[in-house]
Each structure stands twice: as C-alpha cells, then as structure tokens.
Design an enzyme around this catalytic site. Structure first.
Site, short mmCIF file in Angstrom:
data_model
loop_
_atom_site.label_atom_id
_atom_site.label_comp_id
_atom_site.label_asym_id
_atom_site.label_seq_id
_atom_site.Cartn_x
_atom_site.Cartn_y
_atom_site.Cartn_z
N ASN A 112 0.88 -1.18 0.00
CA ASN A 112 0.00 0.00 0.00
C ASN A 112 0.91 1.22 0.00
OD1 ASN A 112 -1.83 2.02 0.42
ND2 ASN A 112 -2.27 1.49 2.56
N TRP A 113 1.00 1.85 -1.17
CA TRP A 113 1.94 2.98 -1.30
C TRP A 113 1.39 4.24 -0.64
CZ3 TRP A 113 4.52 3.23 -6.84
CH2 TRP A 113 5.19 2.03 -7.08
N LYS A 114 0.13 4.21 -0.24
CA LYS A 114 -0.53 5.40 0.35
C LYS A 114 -0.33 6.61 -0.57
CE LYS A 114 0.29 3.40 4.85
NZ LYS A 114 -0.09 3.48 6.23
N GLU A 173 -7.22 4.41 7.44
CA GLU A 173 -7.00 5.85 7.20
C GLU A 173 -8.19 6.46 6.49
OE1 GLU A 173 -3.18 5.44 5.29
OE2 GLU A 173 -2.34 4.76 7.20
N SER A 192 2.89 -2.64 10.29
CA SER A 192 4.34 -2.66 10.53
C SER A 192 4.99 -4.00 10.18
CB SER A 192 4.65 -2.26 11.98
OG SER A 192 4.18 -0.94 12.23
N GLY A 242 2.61 -1.33 4.28
CA GLY A 242 2.65 0.10 4.00
C GLY A 242 4.08 0.57 3.79
N GLY A 243 4.66 1.13 4.84
CA GLY A 243 5.99 1.75 4.75
C GLY A 243 7.04 0.92 4.02
N HIS A 293 -9.62 0.96 4.18
CA HIS A 293 -8.39 1.14 4.97
C HIS A 293 -8.72 2.04 6.16
CE1 HIS A 293 -4.36 2.31 6.15
NE2 HIS A 293 -3.93 1.24 5.50
N GLU A 345 -5.90 -5.43 9.97
CA GLU A 345 -4.90 -4.41 10.29
C GLU A 345 -5.24 -3.71 11.60
OE1 GLU A 345 -2.67 -3.11 6.53
OE2 GLU A 345 -4.38 -1.79 6.75
N GLY A 385 1.84 1.81 10.71
CA GLY A 385 2.79 2.92 10.63
C GLY A 385 3.43 3.29 11.96
#
Ligand code: PEP
Length: 249
Positions: free
Chosen positions: A10-12, A97, A213, A234-235, A95, A167, A173
């Site tokens: 997930n590149w956000k 977010e 994470s 993600g990251g 998601h 998640e 994150g």
C-alpha cells in the site's frame, strides 16, 4: 486447502508518476521470481504508468479506493468502471485511514465491495481495532461486526475470491507489530466468522492478510501462521525491503 499467499504494497499518498516508474524498476527484479501473488496498490494518478511499467511481469496493480457509483457528478472520485477499463485487478477498500480521515462507513463499504465484484475487481477489504478497543477486550466482536456489515448480501462465490486484511490500527505505521499469536487469533476469528455467515469451503478459500508494521524481520513468522495468507504492507512497500517480505519463507 492450500491457499496461495498474497503480498500487497500500500503505497498510500506517495510517489509521483515518474517516481512510481522508478520504484517499480527497482522492485521488479526483487519480486519477479516469487511464488506468491504480488500487488502494488498505487495512488490513482500512478495507476496508468504503473500498469505500463509492470506489463508482462508477475506484478498486479491495485487501487487504494474507489467510489460505488458508475459515473457522474462526483467530483474527485474514481469509478469501478475506470479501474476495470485501465486493467486494475485489486482495490483496497476500508483502509483505516479512509475510515478515520474520510469518514467511510460500513454501509458505503458494503456498496463498494459489491460494485468492485460487478467490475471484476478483487477487493482487499480492511478491518481492524483501535488500541482502546483491544484494551477493552472487544477486538473480536468489533472485527466480526465490521466483516458482517461490509459483506452483507455479498454472495459466497465472491467472498471465496476476495482478500480480507486484518490491520490493527495501533500497528499501522507505528513500528508496533501485533504478536504472531495476536495476528493469528484475529485472522482465525475472521475465517470462523466467514464460515458462520457462509460455509466452510468459502472460509477455507478466502485469503486473509495481516497488516501493521510488517517488515523483513517479522514477515516470515507472521505469514507462517495457519490463517495468515500474506500481508498488506505500507511503509516497507516503498523500499527494496519489500522484495525480502515477498520472498520470505
Ligand atoms: C498499511 O498502510 O496498510 C500498513 C499496514 O502500513 P505499515 O505497514 O506502514 O504499518
């Protein structure tokens, strides 16, 4: 039943179109010989260049969101028909977010899940609890409520082919990963919930990811759990580390 693992990045809201193409050039050789499904969920503006840059590879492109209407006066939204027309195969829905910052509700998500299937898109439906909910001991009830609401009226044949990402919000994150026991417990509860709503064969077929994470150090232990079929990352999906996560054994 042997389920094929699926690892999605997930590149956000990261990467210009030019940078997206550069990142794909870096990651492509690192993931190309993997025996799992590999998906890059990129920002909407990067979808077309990412599709071009991944043509002929094992990498599928996913979107991070979509609207539930076909077309019309919905400024700023992207439709399922547009994603399908572009060649997108997956779409992240719900998601945390988006639920938190853009106030997406389970009712809207239910419409989005149904629309995604109408257009041949595989939803990666996210669910997860807050730290407060975990501390109150209501994690499993909360997750089941999300799953039941988001999948209301979705046929078992679709559910069998979708992806659900567990998640925990407190792990996204933050560098705080759920323990393998915590992650497995919830992923199993999700599978049991699908068995309750539908049947065993649907539950055995749906793929359930863990996200929060995930990194090269913890991925293999997490993905080895019986009810965890890969990860939503993600990251670490923006770094060469993603290759190690995809290829972890
Ligand atoms: C995510 O964005 O879905 C996610 C799990 O992020 P991170 O891996 O950075 O925690």
């Amino acid at each position: 039943m042997e389920r094929r693992k699926i690892v999605a990045g997930n590149w956000k809201m990261n990467m210009t179109p030019a940078k997206a193409v550069e990142l794909i050039a870096t990651l492509r050789p690192l993931v190309e010989s993997s025996d799992v499904d590999v998906v890059f969920c990129v920002p909407a503006i990067d979808i077309v260049p990412a599709l071009t840059a991944t043509r002929g590879t094992n990498i599928e492109i996913g979107a991070q969101n979509m609207y539930f209407e076909e077309s019309g006066a919905y400024t700023g939204e992207i439709s399922p028909e547009m994603l399908e027309g572009a060649g997108v195969k997956y779409v992240i829905l719900g998601h945390s977010e988006r639920r938190e910052y853009f106030h997406e509700t389970d009712e809207e998500l239910n419409k989005k899940v149904k629309k995604a299937f109408e257009h041949g898109l595989t939803p990666i439906l996210c669910c997860g609890e807050t730290l407060q909910q975990r501390e109150m001991g209501i994690t499993l009830d909360w997750i089941k409520l999300q799953i039941k609401s988001d999948l209301a009226g979705v046929p078992s044949s679709d559910v069998a082919n979708m992806v659900i990402a567990y998640e925990p919000i407190w792990a996204i994150g933050t560098g705080k990963t759920a323990t393998t026991e915590q992650a497995q417990e919830v992923c199993k509860a999700i599978r049991d919930c699908i068995a309750d709503i539908y049947n065993d064969s649907t539950a055995q077929s749906v793929r359930i990811q863990y996200g929060g994470s995930v990194n090269a150090g913890n991925a293999s232990q997490l993905f080895a759990q019986p009810d965890i079929d890969g990860g939503l990352v993600g990251g670490a999906s923006l770094k060469p580390e993603f290759g190690k996560i995809v290829n972890c054994k």
